[in-house]
Write a protein that holds these residues in place. Structure first.
Motif, PDB file in Angstrom:
ATOM      1  N   PHE A 190       0.807  -1.214   0.000  1.00 55.16           N
ATOM      2  CA  PHE A 190       0.000   0.000   0.000  1.00 55.16           C
ATOM      3  C   PHE A 190       0.848   1.275   0.000  1.00 55.16           C
ATOM      4  O   PHE A 190       0.314   2.369  -0.133  1.00 55.16           O
ATOM      5  CB  PHE A 190      -0.954   0.031   1.207  1.00 55.16           C
ATOM      6  CG  PHE A 190      -0.292  -0.005   2.555  1.00 55.16           C
ATOM      7  CD1 PHE A 190       0.310   1.118   3.087  1.00 55.16           C
ATOM      8  CD2 PHE A 190      -0.283  -1.176   3.310  1.00 55.16           C
ATOM      9  CE1 PHE A 190       0.910   1.093   4.336  1.00 55.16           C
ATOM     10  CE2 PHE A 190       0.325  -1.216   4.563  1.00 55.16           C
ATOM     11  CZ  PHE A 190       0.913  -0.074   5.075  1.00 55.16           C
ATOM     12  N   MET A 191       2.159   1.137   0.132  1.00 58.90           N
ATOM     13  CA  MET A 191       3.007   2.321   0.192  1.00 58.90           C
ATOM     14  C   MET A 191       2.928   3.149  -1.085  1.00 58.90           C
ATOM     15  O   MET A 191       2.881   4.386  -1.041  1.00 58.90           O
ATOM     16  CB  MET A 191       4.460   1.904   0.445  1.00 58.90           C
ATOM     17  CG  MET A 191       4.751   1.521   1.886  1.00 58.90           C
ATOM     18  SD  MET A 191       4.555   2.909   3.033  1.00 58.90           S
ATOM     19  CE  MET A 191       5.933   3.931   2.536  1.00 58.90           C
ATOM     20  N   LEU A 216      11.372  10.946  -1.839  1.00 55.09           N
ATOM     21  CA  LEU A 216      11.052   9.692  -2.532  1.00 55.09           C
ATOM     22  C   LEU A 216      12.332   8.983  -2.964  1.00 55.09           C
ATOM     23  O   LEU A 216      12.467   7.762  -2.809  1.00 55.09           O
ATOM     24  CB  LEU A 216      10.181   9.969  -3.754  1.00 55.09           C
ATOM     25  CG  LEU A 216       8.732  10.411  -3.521  1.00 55.09           C
ATOM     26  CD1 LEU A 216       8.011  10.559  -4.852  1.00 55.09           C
ATOM     27  CD2 LEU A 216       7.989   9.411  -2.648  1.00 55.09           C
ATOM     28  N   LEU A 217      13.277   9.737  -3.491  1.00 55.38           N
ATOM     29  CA  LEU A 217      14.551   9.144  -3.911  1.00 55.38           C
ATOM     30  C   LEU A 217      15.334   8.624  -2.710  1.00 55.38           C
ATOM     31  O   LEU A 217      16.002   7.595  -2.799  1.00 55.38           O
ATOM     32  CB  LEU A 217      15.372  10.179  -4.682  1.00 55.38           C
ATOM     33  CG  LEU A 217      14.768  10.627  -6.019  1.00 55.38           C
ATOM     34  CD1 LEU A 217      15.551  11.792  -6.613  1.00 55.38           C
ATOM     35  CD2 LEU A 217      14.736   9.460  -7.008  1.00 55.38           C
ATOM     36  N   GLN A 218      15.241   9.343  -1.588  1.00 59.61           N
ATOM     37  CA  GLN A 218      15.882   8.864  -0.362  1.00 59.61           C
ATOM     38  C   GLN A 218      15.265   7.545   0.084  1.00 59.61           C
ATOM     39  O   GLN A 218      15.964   6.635   0.543  1.00 59.61           O
ATOM     40  CB  GLN A 218      15.728   9.925   0.734  1.00 59.61           C
ATOM     41  CG  GLN A 218      16.322   9.554   2.080  1.00 59.61           C
ATOM     42  CD  GLN A 218      17.832   9.433   2.055  1.00 59.61           C
ATOM     43  OE1 GLN A 218      18.480  10.031   1.189  1.00 59.61           O
ATOM     44  NE2 GLN A 218      18.399   8.668   2.960  1.00 59.61           N
ATOM     45  N   THR A 221      16.741   4.419  -1.424  1.00 57.98           N
ATOM     46  CA  THR A 221      18.089   4.007  -1.037  1.00 57.98           C
ATOM     47  C   THR A 221      18.065   2.893   0.002  1.00 57.98           C
ATOM     48  O   THR A 221      18.992   2.094   0.079  1.00 57.98           O
ATOM     49  CB  THR A 221      18.895   5.201  -0.490  1.00 57.98           C
ATOM     50  OG1 THR A 221      18.255   5.712   0.689  1.00 57.98           O
ATOM     51  CG2 THR A 221      19.000   6.306  -1.530  1.00 57.98           C
ATOM     52  N   TYR A 222      17.000   2.838   0.823  1.00 62.27           N
ATOM     53  CA  TYR A 222      16.912   1.774   1.829  1.00 62.27           C
ATOM     54  C   TYR A 222      15.763   0.804   1.548  1.00 62.27           C
ATOM     55  O   TYR A 222      15.580  -0.175   2.272  1.00 62.27           O
ATOM     56  CB  TYR A 222      16.784   2.362   3.238  1.00 62.27           C
ATOM     57  CG  TYR A 222      15.631   3.316   3.442  1.00 62.27           C
ATOM     58  CD1 TYR A 222      14.333   2.859   3.676  1.00 62.27           C
ATOM     59  CD2 TYR A 222      15.844   4.695   3.433  1.00 62.27           C
ATOM     60  CE1 TYR A 222      13.290   3.746   3.873  1.00 62.27           C
ATOM     61  CE2 TYR A 222      14.799   5.589   3.637  1.00 62.27           C
ATOM     62  CZ  TYR A 222      13.534   5.110   3.861  1.00 62.27           C
ATOM     63  OH  TYR A 222      12.487   5.977   4.061  1.00 62.27           O
ATOM     64  N   CYS A 223      14.995   1.087   0.520  1.00 64.62           N
ATOM     65  CA  CYS A 223      13.925   0.159   0.123  1.00 64.62           C
ATOM     66  C   CYS A 223      13.956   0.026  -1.396  1.00 64.62           C
ATOM     67  O   CYS A 223      13.157   0.638  -2.108  1.00 64.62           O
ATOM     68  CB  CYS A 223      12.569   0.677   0.603  1.00 64.62           C
ATOM     69  SG  CYS A 223      11.224  -0.489   0.284  1.00 64.62           S
ATOM     70  N   LYS A 224      14.884  -0.767  -1.878  1.00 66.04           N
ATOM     71  CA  LYS A 224      15.072  -0.910  -3.327  1.00 66.04           C
ATOM     72  C   LYS A 224      13.865  -1.571  -3.987  1.00 66.04           C
ATOM     73  O   LYS A 224      13.660  -1.420  -5.191  1.00 66.04           O
ATOM     74  CB  LYS A 224      16.339  -1.720  -3.598  1.00 66.04           C
ATOM     75  CG  LYS A 224      17.610  -1.039  -3.087  1.00 66.04           C
ATOM     76  CD  LYS A 224      18.857  -1.814  -3.467  1.00 66.04           C
ATOM     77  CE  LYS A 224      20.104  -1.186  -2.874  1.00 66.04           C
ATOM     78  NZ  LYS A 224      20.338   0.186  -3.335  1.00 66.04           N
ATOM     79  N   GLN A 229       8.148   1.567  -8.460  1.00 61.63           N
ATOM     80  CA  GLN A 229       6.950   2.362  -8.186  1.00 61.63           C
ATOM     81  C   GLN A 229       7.286   3.836  -8.000  1.00 61.63           C
ATOM     82  O   GLN A 229       6.571   4.711  -8.494  1.00 61.63           O
ATOM     83  CB  GLN A 229       6.245   1.835  -6.922  1.00 61.63           C
ATOM     84  CG  GLN A 229       5.633   0.463  -7.082  1.00 61.63           C
ATOM     85  CD  GLN A 229       6.581  -0.647  -6.672  1.00 61.63           C
ATOM     86  OE1 GLN A 229       7.790  -0.552  -6.875  1.00 61.63           O
ATOM     87  NE2 GLN A 229       6.030  -1.707  -6.090  1.00 61.63           N
ATOM     88  N   VAL A 230       8.376   4.107  -7.298  1.00 59.12           N
ATOM     89  CA  VAL A 230       8.756   5.501  -7.027  1.00 59.12           C
ATOM     90  C   VAL A 230       9.176   6.203  -8.313  1.00 59.12           C
ATOM     91  O   VAL A 230       8.705   7.307  -8.618  1.00 59.12           O
ATOM     92  CB  VAL A 230       9.889   5.553  -5.980  1.00 59.12           C
ATOM     93  CG1 VAL A 230      10.500   6.953  -5.923  1.00 59.12           C
ATOM     94  CG2 VAL A 230       9.355   5.157  -4.611  1.00 59.12           C
TER      95      VAL A 230
END
Length: 628
Positions: A190-191, A216-218, A221-224, A229-230
């Motif tokens: 749901f993110m 969003l870009l940050q 970096t910790y949720c590839k 989606q981003v």
């Protein structure tokens, strides 16, 4: 401090005692010297206040167990006050509250405590709390969601809605998101919905848009796992801005053209008025006065319209400036961020390949199908040039789309436009890559002429051969920019371009007629100078034929007697009429060059080292601002 419910008279007596103690410590002398409380005793007072609040919280939890949430709601009300309100809970009492609640989470697992929890979650500017309090706050949020998972989505929305703040300010937000995305992997489902829902409107400030995209870009970096989606969301929003900007520019151009047309119409009206005045000479004076008054009225109306037009153009100009600034900042940010993920090390470990595959997919699904974007395509232009293998991959993608039997005609043509423009403009391409694409195009075009040239004489418009014209134009465009690469060590032309071009321009397809006029003229100048082919006589014949079509004349005899004897117009006349009827379709095909010069100030500087300007390669030929 807010007056909490007091059930014990001893508390007030204690306060009175403390006050008396303070009074006894104040001594007066002739010099009127005031002696204050020692710091240790002031600390005792603060500790006493904190202890009172701790008892109040524990009492509230006890009453909550008995279904009375009065005290708990009072605390919630204090938490919900704005940051500037002096009655809002201070950091010391906040520490006490968070410590107690962290150890009693199971006791607030009831709907009666919802107001308290929501007030904590939505605590205004919680990220500005002192470090100790902020750490306690984050610890409580982690404990709360681990024990009562239903609150995680509310917290996620709150965290994401703050992404319009700077990335530095959002450091604790990302710390919490990173923790929960690792602890609750299912939340990724749901993110993306929350990220899209909270994305600032395109009319929002450039600052909010840039901050949101930075965060969003940050996040990636910790949720590839959320990269696709981003990046998809960001590119969709950029395309929306890009298309709106193009529409604004087109609208301004249309207004300018309409202004010229209105001026021409005004001239015609003035001429008409002069004739009317000549016709009315000798009429009585009353008629003359009416005419003059009418002229004055018309003049006032025209002035009013001119002022309205000026305001309208000014408004469009400001909007264009605003959109341009947003596009410039966002594209600079996006390209710079993703470029860091395409290092040789990342290519070696495979992560860089994954990143570029995502970009390629988004290019095919989002960028390529969108008509006449001006800027978004430069993300792929720049990032593909980070490594040689990425350029190979992008070229193969464009070739596959351009000649795939499963793609639509429109998509093939768009891909050929990208292919020609990319080869012409991409500075990092090697000679081998340029020659390879040229060889592929010449082979395909040769086969096409052999297999389909006879169809030109069949009934039907030349739009049947749009792919041929797009491929030929792409090759000519490449040749204009890269001609110095096409001679081998012995001075001979690679791909036998001299023989190839001579064969193409005299074929029945007549590409000099149906490809972009500016490109064909520059191509004609260069091929003549290089002694490859002579195109101007064909171009002149094409122009004459077009002129005859405009004037309604065919290439055959215009003798009326002859025409009466003919049962049908000759084939060439039919072809001329067709070319006029479908000319506009070809103009759209011919005139789009995806990597025409950027007009975004900062982003253009970033792309500059990857980009070939026409002035860099024009040599003895005229430098054309429209870049051929």
């Amino acid at each position: 401090m807010m007056a909490f419910e007091n059930n014990n008279k001893r508390v007030s007596q204690d306060i009175s005692t403390a006050t008396e103690t303070k009074k006894r410590k104040v001594e007066f002398s002739n010099e009127i010297t005031l002696h204050t409380l020692p710091s240790t005793q002031t600390q005792d007072m603060d500790d006493f206040t904190v202890a009172m609040f701790a008892r109040f919280i524990k009492s509230g939890l006890d009453e909550l167990d008995n279904r009375d949430n009065t005290k708990i709601n009072e605390i919630g009300n204090r938490l919900a006050l704005p940051a500037r309100n002096p009655d809002r809970l201070n950091p010391q009492n906040m520490n006490v509250l968070l410590d107690i609640l962290s150890g009693n989470v199971n006791r607030i697992e009831t709907s009666r405590a919802n107001h308290l929890i929501q007030s904590i979650i939505n605590f205004e500017k919680w990220w500005e709390l002192p470090t100790v309090t902020l750490n306690k706050y984050c610890t409580f949020i982690k404990i709360l969601c681990s024990s009562i998972t239903k609150w995680w989505q509310d917290i996620a929305i709150t965290l994401i809605s703050s992404f319009t703040l700077s990335t530095e300010t959002c450091t604790p937000h990302h710390a919490l998101l990173q923790y929960f995305l690792r602890m609750i992997p299912s939340s990724m489902s749901f993110m993306d919905t929350y990220l899209a829902k909270n994305f600032p409107n395109k009319n929002d400030s450039a600052k909010n848009l840039v901050n949101y995209i930075s965060n969003l870009l940050q996040l990636t970096t910790y949720c590839k796992e959320l990269r696709f989606q981003v990046w998809s969301l960001i590119i969709e929003k950029i395309i929306s801005l890009d298309v709106e900007l193009q529409n604004e520019l087109d609208e301004m151009d249309d207004d300018v053209e309409e202004g010229f047309e209105e001026d021409d119409a005004s001239d015609d009206d003035e001429n008409s008025d002069i004739s009317d005045e000549s016709d009315n000479e000798g009429n009585d004076n009353d008629t003359s006065e009416v005419h003059e008054n009418g002229s004055d009225s018309e003049s006032e109306d025209e002035n009013a319209l001119m002022e309205d037009d000026e305001e309208y153009v000014k408004e469009i100009s400001l909007n264009i400036k605003d959109l341009t600034a947003k596009m410039d900042s966002i594209l600079t940010l996006l390209s710079g961020s993703i470029a860091k993920e395409l290092t040789p090390e990342n290519m070696e470990n495979g992560d860089g390949v994954v990143v570029f595959n995502i970009l390629t997919t988004l290019f095919k699904t989002h960028v390529l199908p969108t008509y006449f974007t001006k800027s978004i395509q430069y993300v792929m232009f720049m990032l593909s040039q980070q490594q040689p293998e990425l350029m190979d991959s992008f070229l193969v993608t464009l070739i596959d789309i351009s000649f795939s039997p499963n793609e639509t005609s429109e998509k093939k043509i768009k891909s050929l436009q990208y292919l020609g423009s990319y080869i012409a403009r991409a500075r990092k391409l090697s000679r081998t890559q340029v020659i390879f694409v040229a060889s592929y195009l010449t082979s395909w075009l040769n086969r096409y002429v052999i297999e389909r040239e006879a169809e030109v004489d069949d009934v039907g418009g030349m739009d049947r051969f749009k792919q041929f014209y797009a491929a030929f134009q792409a090759l000519c465009y490449i040749f204009c920019f890269r001609r110095t690469l096409f001679r081998d060590v012995d001075g001979a032309w690679e791909c036998e371009l001299d023989k190839f071009f001579q064969r193409m321009i005299i074929s029945k397809f007549n590409p000099l007629k149906y490809c972009n006029e500016n490109v064909m003229l520059m191509f004609a100048r260069i091929t003549q100078h290089e002694d490859i082919a002579y195109c101007f006589s064909i171009i002149e014949n094409n122009n004459n034929e077009r002129l005859r079509g405009i004037m309604g004349k065919s290439s055959s005899s215009t003798d009326s007697t002859t025409n009466l004897k003919e049962k049908s117009p000759p084939l060439r006349a039919t072809s001329s009429v067709w070319s006029l009827a479908t000319r506009q379709q070809f103009i759209d095909l011919q005139s789009y060059f995806p990597f025409d010069p950027l007009f975004l100030k900062n982003y253009k500087k970033m792309v500059q080292e990857y980009y070939i300007e026409w002035s860099d390669v024009s040599g003895d030929y005229e430098s054309d601002e429209s870049d051929a």
